[in-house]
Design a protein around this motif. Structure first.
Motif, PDB file in Angstrom:
ATOM      1  N   ARG A 226      37.982  19.760  59.031  1.00 39.05           N
ATOM      2  CA  ARG A 226      38.539  20.110  57.720  1.00 39.05           C
ATOM      3  C   ARG A 226      37.569  19.652  56.640  1.00 39.05           C
ATOM      4  O   ARG A 226      37.401  18.449  56.397  1.00 39.05           O
ATOM      5  N   LEU A 227      36.927  20.593  55.979  1.00 38.75           N
ATOM      6  CA  LEU A 227      35.892  20.253  55.008  1.00 38.75           C
ATOM      7  C   LEU A 227      36.464  19.669  53.720  1.00 38.75           C
ATOM      8  O   LEU A 227      35.749  18.975  52.994  1.00 38.75           O
ATOM      9  N   ASN A 228      37.750  19.924  53.443  1.00 35.73           N
ATOM     10  CA  ASN A 228      38.370  19.299  52.259  1.00 35.73           C
ATOM     11  C   ASN A 228      38.285  17.783  52.373  1.00 35.73           C
ATOM     12  O   ASN A 228      37.989  17.097  51.388  1.00 35.73           O
ATOM     13  N   ASP A 229      38.538  17.262  53.573  1.00 33.86           N
ATOM     14  CA  ASP A 229      38.454  15.815  53.787  1.00 33.86           C
ATOM     15  C   ASP A 229      37.017  15.316  53.622  1.00 33.86           C
ATOM     16  O   ASP A 229      36.781  14.225  53.112  1.00 33.86           O
ATOM     17  N   PHE A 230      36.068  16.135  54.055  1.00 34.18           N
ATOM     18  CA  PHE A 230      34.658  15.763  53.916  1.00 34.18           C
ATOM     19  C   PHE A 230      34.279  15.649  52.440  1.00 34.18           C
ATOM     20  O   PHE A 230      33.664  14.663  52.013  1.00 34.18           O
ATOM     21  N   TYR A 231      34.659  16.667  51.638  1.00 37.67           N
ATOM     22  CA  TYR A 231      34.338  16.634  50.214  1.00 37.67           C
ATOM     23  C   TYR A 231      35.069  15.496  49.506  1.00 37.67           C
ATOM     24  O   TYR A 231      34.506  14.831  48.624  1.00 37.67           O
ATOM     25  N   LYS A 232      36.325  15.263  49.906  1.00 37.23           N
ATOM     26  CA  LYS A 232      37.083  14.159  49.319  1.00 37.23           C
ATOM     27  C   LYS A 232      36.423  12.820  49.630  1.00 37.23           C
ATOM     28  O   LYS A 232      36.335  11.936  48.762  1.00 37.23           O
TER      29      LYS A 232
ATOM     30  N   GLU B 279      35.149  10.091  46.891  1.00 39.88           N
ATOM     31  CA  GLU B 279      35.682   8.726  46.878  1.00 39.88           C
ATOM     32  C   GLU B 279      34.590   7.689  47.089  1.00 39.88           C
ATOM     33  O   GLU B 279      34.638   6.603  46.491  1.00 39.88           O
ATOM     34  N   ARG B 280      33.606   8.027  47.906  1.00 46.78           N
ATOM     35  CA  ARG B 280      32.493   7.094  48.115  1.00 46.78           C
ATOM     36  C   ARG B 280      31.695   6.916  46.831  1.00 46.78           C
ATOM     37  O   ARG B 280      31.280   5.795  46.484  1.00 46.78           O
ATOM     38  N   LEU B 281      31.497   7.989  46.093  1.00 46.35           N
ATOM     39  CA  LEU B 281      30.781   7.900  44.821  1.00 46.35           C
ATOM     40  C   LEU B 281      31.592   7.140  43.785  1.00 46.35           C
ATOM     41  O   LEU B 281      31.045   6.307  43.042  1.00 46.35           O
TER      42      LEU B 281
ATOM     43  N   ALA C 160      39.061  -0.408  37.410  1.00 46.37           N
ATOM     44  CA  ALA C 160      38.977   1.001  37.024  1.00 46.37           C
ATOM     45  C   ALA C 160      39.262   1.908  38.215  1.00 46.37           C
ATOM     46  O   ALA C 160      39.925   2.943  38.086  1.00 46.37           O
ATOM     47  N   LEU C 161      38.778   1.512  39.384  1.00 44.99           N
ATOM     48  CA  LEU C 161      39.014   2.310  40.580  1.00 44.99           C
ATOM     49  C   LEU C 161      40.492   2.317  40.949  1.00 44.99           C
ATOM     50  O   LEU C 161      41.036   3.349  41.357  1.00 44.99           O
ATOM     51  N   LYS C 162      41.166   1.179  40.761  1.00 49.20           N
ATOM     52  CA  LYS C 162      42.595   1.096  41.053  1.00 49.20           C
ATOM     53  C   LYS C 162      43.381   2.031  40.127  1.00 49.20           C
ATOM     54  O   LYS C 162      44.304   2.724  40.563  1.00 49.20           O
ATOM     55  N   ARG C 163      42.997   2.041  38.825  1.00 48.88           N
ATOM     56  CA  ARG C 163      43.677   2.931  37.873  1.00 48.88           C
ATOM     57  C   ARG C 163      43.426   4.396  38.228  1.00 48.88           C
ATOM     58  O   ARG C 163      44.340   5.237  38.143  1.00 48.88           O
ATOM     59  N   LEU C 164      42.197   4.692  38.640  1.00 46.17           N
ATOM     60  CA  LEU C 164      41.861   6.059  39.003  1.00 46.17           C
ATOM     61  C   LEU C 164      42.674   6.527  40.207  1.00 46.17           C
ATOM     62  O   LEU C 164      43.196   7.645  40.217  1.00 46.17           O
ATOM     63  N   ARG C 165      42.828   5.651  41.195  1.00 42.83           N
ATOM     64  CA  ARG C 165      43.597   6.018  42.377  1.00 42.83           C
ATOM     65  C   ARG C 165      45.060   6.259  42.023  1.00 42.83           C
ATOM     66  O   ARG C 165      45.703   7.172  42.569  1.00 42.83           O
ATOM     67  N   LYS C 166      45.611   5.461  41.120  1.00 44.77           N
ATOM     68  CA  LYS C 166      46.997   5.654  40.687  1.00 44.77           C
ATOM     69  C   LYS C 166      47.160   6.993  39.984  1.00 44.77           C
ATOM     70  O   LYS C 166      48.140   7.708  40.193  1.00 44.77           O
ATOM     71  N   GLU C 167      46.191   7.327  39.120  1.00 41.81           N
ATOM     72  CA  GLU C 167      46.258   8.608  38.424  1.00 41.81           C
ATOM     73  C   GLU C 167      46.185   9.772  39.395  1.00 41.81           C
ATOM     74  O   GLU C 167      46.920  10.762  39.267  1.00 41.81           O
TER      75      GLU C 167
END
Length: 346
Positions: free
Chosen positions: A47-53, A57-59, A68-75
């Motif tokens: 599933r390439l969607n998971d690859f792109y995701k 997320e790594r970036l 900031a990363l925690k807030r981004l994940r919540k959003e």
């Protein structure tokens, strides 16, 4: 001396034991390989969607601090929940369309057709006109009958009413373009090479060399044109004319095939055996859009579920070693050839 004799005896017994174990293991591996070959290969689905995701997320993890990363994940989680609620509220049962991604890296024999035929068979059991097949194609062409069969596999997709998009990042020439033209949409990278709608055949003739060394070659045939041109015998003008006639017939069939799938082409203008880079190919309507496969698939992944399909044949250890050696030789030859012909392109 007694110690040395015992030590050598110990080494001999140890070596014998090791060799025996290796023979047993090789036998077991051979039996397992035979058992696997009975079942053929295996269809691998990613599933390439998971690859792109995962890339995104790594970036994000590298660019944002912990808060900031925690807030981004919540959003992101909140947005995803909102989308699910909106779909539930609309009481829609429609699912996102699927995109099936195939790869075809063609050699002169179109060997990748062995995987392509199974991949097409598999996806046609589920694909609907709401879905799409994307073929990432790379081929400079090869044998007529081999690429004719590979093209027939793609024609099955069109006949089933499933949209087919062909992406050419490097080259789709001759038999490669025969495959590409079946796509309802052809995308090309700016400097990809396309075209070569022509037919070529050549062979050496050693007749004069053999005659000078008093070597006779006898060729017996039944049927006037069973053999037109030969490597060792004397070629006749009549044989040459028949050989050229066969090439012309094949070229005509090639042109008719291309016109059937891309009637917008001026076939007499492009069926000269020439090749063009992506931008020039677009001007001649050999392609529909200048875009790389990476860009296109990343866009499609935002609106559809994207799956990469690859049918892999199970191979024994000796086969894998042989393929690795063959690949190394082929890679070395390709590098040498690219150096010799670099001036041709630049």
């Amino acid at each position: 001396m007694e110690f040395l004799s015992e030590y050598l005896g110990f080494l001999a017994r140890t070596a014998t034991l090791v060799v025996a174990v290796l023979i047993v293991l090789a036998g077991i591996a051979s039996l397992r390989a035979k058992g696997r070959r009975k079942g053929g290969g295996q269809l691998q689905v990613t599933r390439l969607n998971d690859f792109y995701k995962g890339l995104r997320e790594r970036l994000e993890s590298a660019l944002f601090d912990k808060d900031a990363l925690k807030r981004l994940r919540k959003e992101q989680s909140r947005d995803e929940k909102a989308k699910r609620k909106a779909r539930a509220k609309a009481k829609t049962t429609e699912t996102k369309g699927r995109v099936y991604v195939l790869d075809f890296d063609g050699d002169i024999k179109a060997s990748a057709n062995e995987s392509l035929r199974h991949e097409v068979t598999a996806l046609l059991t589920l694909a609907t006109p709401r879905d799409e097949v994307v073929l990432r194609l790379e081929s400079g062409g090869g044998m007529v009958h081999s690429y004719g069969l590979a093209s027939s596999q793609l024609a099955r997709i069109r006949q089933a009413g499933v949209p087919l998009t062909v992406c050419v990042d490097k080259v789709a020439a001759s038999g490669g373009y025969m495959m590409a033209c079946i796509g309802e949409k052809i995308l090309s990278a700016p400097f990809a090479v396309l075209g070569s709608i022509g037919v070529v055949a050549q062979l050496p003739n050693l007749h004069r060399l053999l005659r000078n060394h008093d070597v006779d070659v006898e060729l017996h045939t039944a049927g006037e044109y069973k053999r037109t041109l030969t490597v060792f015998g004397e070629n006749t003008e009549k044989g040459r004319e028949k050989f050229q006639e066969d090439l012309d017939v094949t070229h005509k069939l090639f042109k008719n095939f291309v016109v059937h799938y891309r009637p917008q082409l001026n076939i007499d203008e492009v069926a000269t055996g020439e090749v063009w880079l992506g931008v020039s190919a677009l001007e001649r309507k050999l392609v529909d859009e200048i875009k790389t496969s990476d860009e296109y698939l990343a866009e499609r992944a935002r609106a559809a579920d994207v799956f990469h399909l690859h049918y892999a044949e199970r191979k024994s250890l000796p086969e894998r070693v042989g393929l690795a050696a063959s690949g190394a030789l082929e890679h070395g030859f390709a590098r040498a050839w690219s150096k010799l012909t670099a001036a041709r392109f630049w």
